[in-house]
Write an enzyme that holds these catalytic residues in place. Structure first.
Site, PDB file in Angstrom:
ATOM      1  N   ASP A 157      74.670  49.708  47.646  1.00  0.00           N
ATOM      2  CA  ASP A 157      73.535  49.140  47.899  1.00  0.00           C
ATOM      3  C   ASP A 157      72.257  49.903  46.937  1.00  0.00           C
ATOM      4  O   ASP A 157      72.446  51.108  46.607  1.00  0.00           O
ATOM      5  CB  ASP A 157      72.916  49.470  49.274  1.00  0.00           C
ATOM      6  CG  ASP A 157      71.734  49.004  49.551  1.00  0.00           C
ATOM      7  OD1 ASP A 157      71.499  47.796  49.587  1.00  0.00           O
ATOM      8  OD2 ASP A 157      70.738  49.687  50.023  1.00  0.00           O
ATOM      9  N   GLU A 190      75.182  46.372  43.559  1.00  0.00           N
ATOM     10  CA  GLU A 190      73.836  45.723  43.996  1.00  0.00           C
ATOM     11  C   GLU A 190      72.845  45.986  42.914  1.00  0.00           C
ATOM     12  O   GLU A 190      72.264  46.779  43.235  1.00  0.00           O
ATOM     13  CB  GLU A 190      73.425  45.843  45.259  1.00  0.00           C
ATOM     14  CG  GLU A 190      72.359  44.580  45.820  1.00  0.00           C
ATOM     15  CD  GLU A 190      71.464  45.017  46.511  1.00  0.00           C
ATOM     16  OE1 GLU A 190      70.256  44.375  46.797  1.00  0.00           O
ATOM     17  OE2 GLU A 190      71.154  46.467  46.687  1.00  0.00           O
TER      18      GLU A 190
END
Length: 645
Positions: A309, A352
């Site tokens: 993330d 990401e």
């Protein structure tokens, strides 16, 4: 777990060297020492003045079980006799200021159910896995040349019980897995399952990185869930957040009263985006904590991948008002990926990342960050902006649909239609589409058709498969009652047919990461907002022609240049009446006309439906057929694929 007595470890090893099984030292381990059964507790708190283990077993008395400092750098340890599994505990830490604070164990593998915050003694060993065949088959496959369809979900809001209670890990195995199998998804991607205090952080603001959240059961229950996924051929990807953590008092924040896991410098410590603090990725102990954590999830939970993330937030920090690269994060990510791939070469490590940082998916020995996949955030943003535009004005932003093909093979991309785009007032995918009720469904079918035929692996957030009207509501489950309405049932049927077509059609995934797998037929028809292109597989006959119409107009006898095969069949049309469309389909076999068009040796004339995608498959090739430029029909390029490690 192979528990290592911290006194047996070289004095400076954890503090100065790569130590990727630190979970064998730290945490609470059930052991027998000097013939006595109990728990060995070990923790790193470099600026603590004194430390104790407290819990119900000693009535939370700070004076009873004082820990010993075994290294000058702050490793503390104690054997606590006569306590067993499921005992709750915390560390009582006397700070340099003389205050006593209570902290959960950073290496605890289990925790109390929120709102309680204590760690729980748990024996992580003992689960009997049944997924040897899955692991063996997965490691034999090349992830780059396989179909990949990822179903992203939030464990707590996919489906709830009638009384609003959460399904457990074991219950979700019974509910979710048949659904995923029915839809032919290859993977599920679960939003973070580390222990976290606040439901609405969705797991992205964690306190217990080694503890699978107890909201849904025990660590062994989660192992059962993963095992069942593997039994039915489903890979499991977890969201993982190595960039920042929350400030809750019982967690990692100011662990010993001073910045321990976070940066000391307030300018870079504070993560203003989420109100959290950033991990100090330049500190060896923090790197060992995080990389050990990644390998822990791989070893004990048999997961198949991480979606890392907020990589963009790690790569850059805002210091003194200037955006600067964070070299600590860059070297950490490279070290992380090297450690992961040393354990499993076919593991999925997905970044990401919304930046233009180069070589994200290139190996570290080539100067890359070492991931093997990256979310294509640029594609997602451009395509959704285009789809939200009124159809009559799309011709003015035509380049948003073509720009992604300029860089589509610069990285190994996953195309994400993710949770971030259907929450916080952004509307659901269906409700982003302009126009009336029929128009919305037609354009969502069109979007999905383009999504599945564009180069890159696929990811869809839960609810999109049947056209959820409302945006994601994280405290409620999906609107399953929408299946009572015909258009939603039709949408669901269309999505299942589309994903099945994708999986059985090699041209749609075999050369995803090679320029040889894609060729524009016509990228320049902005006036009609029609795009046409070829997807190509390894073999000459493995080719598909795709035509997308992003306006409501219907066109008869529309010429499309095609490779010179004798016939084409329309194998999918999003406007079919069975999917809720107007029925403007090409039922009959399409005979090619040997007249060059669109720089192809031949063309076909087709009906192009409103807001429709049409996929054509060649039926028979003519001997020695060539394109107008004299080359073979098969789409090829001299550019080397980057879909390799």
């Amino acid at each position: 777990m192979d528990v290592i007595n911290c006194e047996e470890v070289k004095r400076d090893e954890f503090h100065t060297e790569k130590y990727y099984d630190s979970y064998n030292i730290f945490g609470a381990h059930i052991v027998t020492e000097d013939g006595m059964r109990g728990v060995r507790c070990t923790v790193w708190a470099p600026h603590a003045k004194a430390m104790s283990v407290v819990g119900d077993f000693n009535e939370w008395d700070y004076e009873q079980h004082k820990m010993l400092q075994v290294t000058e750098e702050g490793i503390w340890s104690l054997f606590v006799p006569h306590i067993e599994e499921n005992e709750i505990y915390k560390y009582a830490i006397e700070t340099m200021d003389g205050d006593v604070i209570l902290k959960a164990d950073p290496y605890a593998v289990y925790a109390e159910v929120r709102p309680n915050t204590a760690s729980v003694v748990f024996d992580i060993e003992g689960y009997e896995w049944n997924d040897k065949n899955w692991i063996r088959k997965r490691k034999k496959k090349s992830i780059y040349k396989e179909a990949m369809t990822v179903y992203e979900l939030h464990f707590g809001s996919w489906k709830k019980k009638e009384d609003g209670a959460l399904y457990s890990y074991r219950e979700m195995a019974e509910e979710l897995i048949p659904y995923v199998v029915e839809h032919q998804f290859t993977h599920i991607e679960i939003m973070p399952l580390v222990e976290h205090p606040y439901d609405r952080s969705w797991g992205y603001q964690g306190t217990g990185y080694y503890a699978a959240t107890s909201r849904f059961g025990t660590p062994h229950d989660l192992m059962y869930f993963v095992d069942e996924c593997h039994k039915y051929g489903i890979g499991v990807i977890l969201d993982w957040v190595p960039g920042h953590f929350c400030k809750d008092a019982h967690g990692l924040y100011l662990f010993d009263g001073t910045p321990t896991y976070e940066y000391k410098d307030r300018d870079v410590q504070e993560n203003l985006v989420w109100g959290t603090v950033n991990f100090d990725l330049g500190k060896r102990e923090v790197r060992n904590f995080l990389i050990s954590n990644a390998l822990f999830w791989m070893k004990y939970f048999h997961i198949d991948g991480f979606r890392v993330d907020a990589v963009a937030n790690m790569l850059y920090w805002n210091k003194e008002g200037k955006e600067q690269s964070n070299e600590h994060a860059v070297s950490f990510l490279r070290e992380l990926n090297e450690a992961v791939f040393a354990e499993d070469e076919e593991f999925l490590m997905t970044a990401e990342d919304s930046t233009a940082w180069p070589l994200v998916t290139a190996p570290t020995y080539e100067g890359g960050l070492g991931f093997n996949y990256k979310w294509n955030m640029g594609w997602m943003n451009d395509v959704l902006k285009y789809m939200e535009c009124a159809p009559e004005y799309r011709k003015y932003i035509h380049e948003k649909m073509t720009f992604s093909l300029i860089y589509a093979h610069s990285e190994n991309f996953i195309l994400p239609l993710s949770h971030d785009e259907v929450v916080h007032g952004k509307k659901s995918l269906l409700n982003k589409m302009p126009g009336d009720y029929w128009d919305k469904f037609a354009q969502l079918r069109l979007l999905y058709g383009y999504f599945f035929t564009h180069p890159g692996k696929k990811l869809l957030f839960m609810g999109g498969e049947f056209g959820q009207f409302d945006e994601w509501k994280d405290l409620e489950d999906l609107d399953w009652n929408l299946h009572d309405f015909e258009m939603h049932r039709n949408m669901h049927d269309y999505f299942k047919e589309l994903i099945a077509l994708y999986k059985r059609s090699k041209p749609l995934w075999q050369l995803d990461h090679s320029p040889e797998g894609f060729q524009w037929i016509d990228a320049n028809n902005n006036e009609q907002s029609i795009f046409s292109f070829i997807r190509q597989g390894d073999k000459q006959e493995d080719a598909l022609v795709v035509v997308c119409n992003f306006t409501k107009a219907t066109y008869e006898n529309y010429k499309v240049g095609v490779p010179d095969f004798e016939y084409y069949n329309e194998i999918l049309n999003s406007d079919s009446a069975q999917y809720g469309g107007s029925g403007q389909v090409n039922k009959k076999r399409l005979k090619t006309i040997l007249e060059p068009y669109h720089n192809q040796a031949a063309h076909v004339e087709i009906t192009i439906p409103p807001f429709g995608v049409s996929i054509l498959r060649p039926v028979k090739t003519r001997k020695g057929s060539k394109k107008q430029d004299g080359s073979k029909t098969k789409v090829r390029s001299n550019v080397t694929s980057r879909g390799k490690r």
